[in-house]
Motif scaffolding. Structure first.
Motif, PDB file in Angstrom:
ATOM      1  N   ILE A 180       0.076   4.724   8.941  1.00 19.95           N
ATOM      2  CA  ILE A 180      -0.572   3.425   9.128  1.00 19.95           C
ATOM      3  C   ILE A 180      -1.156   3.392  10.529  1.00 19.95           C
ATOM      4  CG2 ILE A 180      -0.240   0.918   9.271  1.00 19.95           C
ATOM      5  CD1 ILE A 180       2.578   2.547   7.667  1.00 19.95           C
ATOM      6  N   LYS A 212       0.814  -1.214   0.000  1.00 23.31           N
ATOM      7  CA  LYS A 212       0.000   0.000   0.000  1.00 23.31           C
ATOM      8  C   LYS A 212       0.851   1.268   0.000  1.00 23.31           C
ATOM      9  CE  LYS A 212      -3.706  -2.517   0.376  1.00 23.31           C
ATOM     10  NZ  LYS A 212      -4.586  -2.656  -0.798  1.00 23.31           N
ATOM     11  N   LYS A 213       2.025   1.192   0.659  1.00 21.11           N
ATOM     12  CA  LYS A 213       2.811   2.409   0.896  1.00 21.11           C
ATOM     13  C   LYS A 213       4.133   2.419   0.133  1.00 21.11           C
ATOM     14  CE  LYS A 213       0.020   4.430   3.451  1.00 21.11           C
ATOM     15  NZ  LYS A 213      -0.447   5.665   2.829  1.00 21.11           N
ATOM     16  N   GLN A 237      -5.515  -7.172   3.757  1.00 19.44           N
ATOM     17  CA  GLN A 237      -4.596  -7.666   4.782  1.00 19.44           C
ATOM     18  C   GLN A 237      -4.866  -9.143   5.072  1.00 19.44           C
ATOM     19  OE1 GLN A 237      -5.216  -5.379   8.349  1.00 19.44           O
ATOM     20  NE2 GLN A 237      -3.551  -6.368   9.495  1.00 19.44           N
ATOM     21  N   HIS A 287     -10.102   4.319   4.241  1.00 19.55           N
ATOM     22  CA  HIS A 287      -8.743   4.035   4.741  1.00 19.55           C
ATOM     23  C   HIS A 287      -8.509   2.537   4.936  1.00 19.55           C
ATOM     24  CE1 HIS A 287      -7.789   8.262   5.629  1.00 19.55           C
ATOM     25  NE2 HIS A 287      -9.045   8.375   6.068  1.00 19.55           N
ATOM     26  N   SER A 288      -9.588   1.804   5.134  1.00 18.25           N
ATOM     27  CA  SER A 288      -9.461   0.407   5.581  1.00 18.25           C
ATOM     28  C   SER A 288      -8.881  -0.515   4.517  1.00 18.25           C
ATOM     29  CB  SER A 288     -10.848  -0.106   5.997  1.00 18.25           C
ATOM     30  OG  SER A 288     -10.770  -1.473   6.335  1.00 18.25           O
ATOM     31  N   VAL A 289      -7.928  -1.330   4.925  1.00 13.84           N
ATOM     32  CA  VAL A 289      -7.362  -2.350   4.031  1.00 13.84           C
ATOM     33  C   VAL A 289      -7.494  -3.739   4.657  1.00 13.84           C
ATOM     34  CG1 VAL A 289      -5.734  -0.692   3.024  1.00 13.84           C
ATOM     35  CG2 VAL A 289      -4.993  -2.129   4.951  1.00 13.84           C
ATOM     36  N   ASP A 324      -3.842   9.913   3.137  1.00 15.53           N
ATOM     37  CA  ASP A 324      -3.786   8.608   2.479  1.00 15.53           C
ATOM     38  C   ASP A 324      -3.408   7.492   3.455  1.00 15.53           C
ATOM     39  OD1 ASP A 324      -1.215   9.261   3.011  1.00 15.53           O
ATOM     40  OD2 ASP A 324      -0.433   8.772   1.012  1.00 15.53           O
ATOM     41  N   SER A 325      -3.689   7.713   4.733  1.00 17.08           N
ATOM     42  CA  SER A 325      -3.333   6.689   5.731  1.00 17.08           C
ATOM     43  C   SER A 325      -4.176   5.435   5.516  1.00 17.08           C
ATOM     44  CB  SER A 325      -3.576   7.222   7.141  1.00 17.08           C
ATOM     45  OG  SER A 325      -4.961   7.329   7.384  1.00 17.08           O
ATOM     46  N   ILE A 326      -3.637   4.332   6.009  1.00 17.84           N
ATOM     47  CA  ILE A 326      -4.398   3.081   5.928  1.00 17.84           C
ATOM     48  C   ILE A 326      -4.748   2.591   7.330  1.00 17.84           C
ATOM     49  CG2 ILE A 326      -3.461   2.364   3.687  1.00 17.84           C
ATOM     50  CD1 ILE A 326      -1.573   0.450   5.179  1.00 17.84           C
TER      51      ILE A 326
END
Lengths: 307, 307, 307
Positions: B218, B135-136, B290, B284-286, B260-262
C-alpha cells in the motif's frame, strides 16, 4: 414530458416520496435566490434532500482540487450535481465558466444540472416556455420579444442566449431587440435561425424599439453586457450608459404590444431601471408566476434526471 | 463492529430510518468537500438530518461565545456535533486547534466527532483501514508505506499522524518515509511504535525513496509541513522546496512496489505535484473508492454514536 | 396556547410529521448560534425542512433585488420566512433594519418570523416567559430585574426592548436597571408602562444597583448600547467604558436577590465581563435551560404559523 409533469406538479403540490433518500448537491460560485430556493424545495417536496455549498468553502472553489476529482467523488455520494458559475469566476474569459462546468459534467457519473453559467441558463428558459404555454396556450404564431435594457453592471449573456435558443426551438416568432453594439454571439444567432427553421417559427433581429414592441404577445426584458468589450468594464460602460433612459421597459412601450400581452423577467430586476414599477406590478406582468414555475418545472427535471 | 456495519451499508445503500428525527450539527472553520458531503449524505441515508455552519457565522467562530457555552447549548438541540478546525484558525500554535476541539468535547453532552483538526483526522484513517481491508483482505504482513511529498503550502500533520497511529494499531508493517526535517511529533512516533508492538505489526522510519517504495503493498502519499518551522512559513518553505521534483509519486516509484499494490490519497490532491496523473488515474489507484468509503464508514460511526 | 404546546413538546421530544413537506426559509444577515440551530431542529423534529441562506449570497443581500420581489417569490416556494438583521446592516440608522423586515413582511404571503432585528427579538422574549413559568410557576408578584451590563461592543436594543415589553405584558413586576445615558426608547417605555397597567404588573426604572438587585426573583442581565450616541461608536464607548467593572453581574450582587432567584441571559455572553463565571455556572443560573427552551417554544410557534 417534463413540461407535462410540471403541470401535474403545479396542480397538486402535495409532497411525494419519489426521490426518497436521494441527494442533489449544488455548488454556488455566485449568489442566487430563485434557483437555490426552487431547486431546494423541489427536492424536499419530492422527498429528497438538497445540499448546497458555497464554492469557496470547497476545495474546487479554493482551486485545490481538479474538476475531475470533485466530479468523480461527488458522483459517489450524490444522485445529481448542480453548478452555478458566472463569468467573474473565470475572469470574464468568454465561455470559460461554461468550460469548467462542462469539465465537471464530463467526469461526473451522475447528472449535472447547469444552474446558470456564463453562456446558458437552461432551467430558466425551460420554465419560461412553461409559463408562456400556461398564459398563452399555443406558442405558434406568437410574437416573442426579447428586449435588451440598461443595467448598472455588465450582466452575462446566459439568459438571452438560452432564451433565443429555446424560444426559437419551440416555434415562437422571436424578435431580438437591442441597440447596436449589443449583438449576441454569432454562433448563438445561427443556431437560433436554424431552430426557427426547423420548428416553423421565425427569428429576426431589430434595433428599433417601436418595431420590437409592436404587437408583441410576450415581452421579455433583460439586460446584458456588450460582447464587443467583454470584460473591459470601462469601455463597455461607455457603450451602455447612453441607452439608460431610452431602453427602459415602461407603460408607453407596453402600449404598443397586444392588449393581452404578458411581461416577463427572470428576476432579480432593478426596478425603474430595467422596467418601471408600473410595468412590473402592472396587469401584463407575470413575473411572480414565472418565478413560481421554476419550482414546478425543476421538480419534473429532477424527477427525470435523478430517479 | 463499525467496519463490519460499514461493509453492510456499502453492500446495501438503501436509505434507512435508523437516525430518524436526529440531527448532526457540523461546524466548519475550514473548507471541505468529502467530509462535508459524506457526513451529510450519511445522515440523510440514515433518515437523520445534517446541519452545517460556517464557523464565522456562529458566535463561537466570532469569538463572542465560549466553547463551553456553545457545546452546552448545541448538546440540548443536536444528537451529535462535528468540528473541522485547521491550524490557521489558532495561528499555527501547535495543537491549539485540537485543544479547542477537546474543550468543546469536554463540555458537550452529546458525541463530538473530529472532522479533522491540526493533529488528527480519525474518520479518514478509519476509512482507510476499511479500504485496505476491502482491497487486500488481510492486513497482517502487508507493507504500508506513508510517503511524504512536496506541496506548495505547508499542510497540517493531521493525516500523517492519524495514519501512522491507525495503521500500526491494525497490525500493518508501516514504513514512514520522508526527507530529513519532516519528522513527525516524537510522541506520535512513540505511540506508533507501541501500537505496532501490541498489534504484531511493525513501524520503521526511512529517508530513502527506494527503500520506502520497495515491495510496498500500500502506497499512501501525503504532504505535510515541517514541524521544525511550524508556523514560520518562510523558513519552512526553504526546507520544502528542494524536494519538489524528487519526492513526487510517479510511475517509476510505483514500479518498485508489489505488482498488485494500491495507491491511496485522502484527497484533495495536487495533480503532478504530489503524484502524477499517471499514478492517480492509473491501475494501482483506489482514490475514488477510498473517498466513497468515507460515506459507508461514517454511516456506521454515526449509527454507533448517535443512535 | 403556544406556551402550552411548547410544554407538551418539551415533555415529549419524539419527532412528528406535523409540518411534513413544509419549508421554513431563513435569511441571516448576521451570525447566529441558538436561533439558527433551534429553528432548524424545530422544523426537523416537526417533519418539515429548514433552509438557511447567508443574506450576502442572495440578491436581496446583494441589494440587487427589492424586498418586495424577494418576499413575493419566496412566498411562492416556502411555508414561512425568517429574517435576522442587526443594526450594522442598515448602518445604525435607528429602526431601519426593522423597517426592512416590515417591508418584507408586508409583501410576503406567508408568515414572516423576526429572528432578531435592530429593535426586537420576540422569539427570545416569548421563550423567556416560558422559562420563567417553568422555574417560578406563577408570574404574578415576581420581581423581574433587567440589568444593563458593560460589553466591549455597542449591542442593539432588541433584547431589552422585547424583554420589557413582554415581561410587563405577562404581569411581572419589572425593574429596569441601567446607568444614566442608557435609557431605552421612550416609546418602548410608554408601551411597557401601559402593558403593566393592563396586566396588573408594574414597571419601574432605577439607576441604583442595590435597589435593582434587592429581592429580585429573576435577574436578566444584558448589555446594550446607548441610544444617545447610536452609531457614533467613539462617543458611545466613552460613555460605556466607565461602567465596565461596576456593572458586571457577580456573586455579591446575586446575594441581594431572593434565595431562589434565577439568573437568565439570552447568550452568547462574554464571561467575566457581563457576568462572572461564578454566576453563569452557579446555582441560580438557568441559561442552558433557557437556550434549550428556544427549541420547544419555536416548535409551537412554527406549528401555529406554518401549519
Amino acid at each position: 414530458m417534463v413540461l407535462q409533469k410540471a403541470k401535474e406538479y403545479k396542480k397538486n403540490r402535495k409532497p411525494t416520496e419519489e426521490l426518497k433518500g436521494k441527494t442533489f448537491v449544488m455548488i454556488f460560485f455566485n449568489p442566487s435566490t430563485r434557483t437555490r430556493n426552487s431547486f431546494a424545495i423541489a427536492m424536499i417536496e419530492l422527498g429528497g434532500f438538497p445540499l448546497f455549498f458555497e464554492a469557496e468553502k470547497t476545495w474546487l472553489g479554493q482551486q485545490s482540487e481538479s474538476p475531475k476529482d470533485t466530479a468523480k467523488v461527488l458522483s459517489r455520494y450524490a444522485a445529481g450535481i448542480g453548478i452555478r458559475i458566472f463569468p467573474n469566476i473565470t475572469k470574464w474569459k468568454y465561455g470559460a465558466s461554461n468550460q469548467l462546468l462542462q469539465e465537471i459534467a464530463k467526469w461526473s457519473d451522475v447528472p449535472l444540472i447547469n444552474l446558470e453559467d456564463d453562456l446558458y441558463h437552461p432551467c430558466q428558459a425551460l420554465t419560461d416556455i412553461f409559463t408562456i404555454r400556461e398564459k398563452k396556450k399555443k406558442l405558434e404564431g406568437k410574437k416573442f420579444l426579447l428586449s435588451w435594457a440598461y443595467h448598472p453592471k455588465p450582466l452575462p449573456v446566459s439568459v438571452p442566449n438560452s432564451t433565443v435558443l429555446t424560444m426559437t426551438r419551440f416555434g415562437l416568432d422571436v424578435t431580438l431587440l437591442h441597440p447596436k453594439g449589443f449583438e449576441l454571439d454569432s454562433k448563438i444567432l445561427t443556431m437560433a435561425k436554424e431552430n426557427a427553421k426547423e420548428s416553423g417559427g421565425s427569428f429576426e433581429i431589430v434595433n428599433s424599439l417601436e418595431e420590437g414592441y409592436q404587437d408583441a404577445d410576450i415581452v421579455y426584458v433583460k439586460s446584458w453586457g456588450s460582447l464587443k468589450y467583454y470584460g473591459s468594464f470601462k469601455e463597455e460602460k461607455q457603450l451602455r450608459v447612453p441607452y439608460r433612459k431610452i431602453w427602459i421597459c415602461d407603460e408607453n412601450k407596453m402600449e404598443l404590444t397586444k392588449k393581452d400581452s404578458i411581461f416577463m423577467h427572470c428576476l432579480p430586476i432593478r426596478r425603474n431601471i430595467v422596467a418601471t414599477d408600473g410595468v412590473i406590478d402592472g396587469s401584463h406582468s407575470v413575473v411572480y408566476d414565472q418565478a413560481e414555475n421554476r419550482l414546478h418545472v425543476q421538480k419534473a427535471i429532477l424527477l427525470k434526471l435523478l430517479k
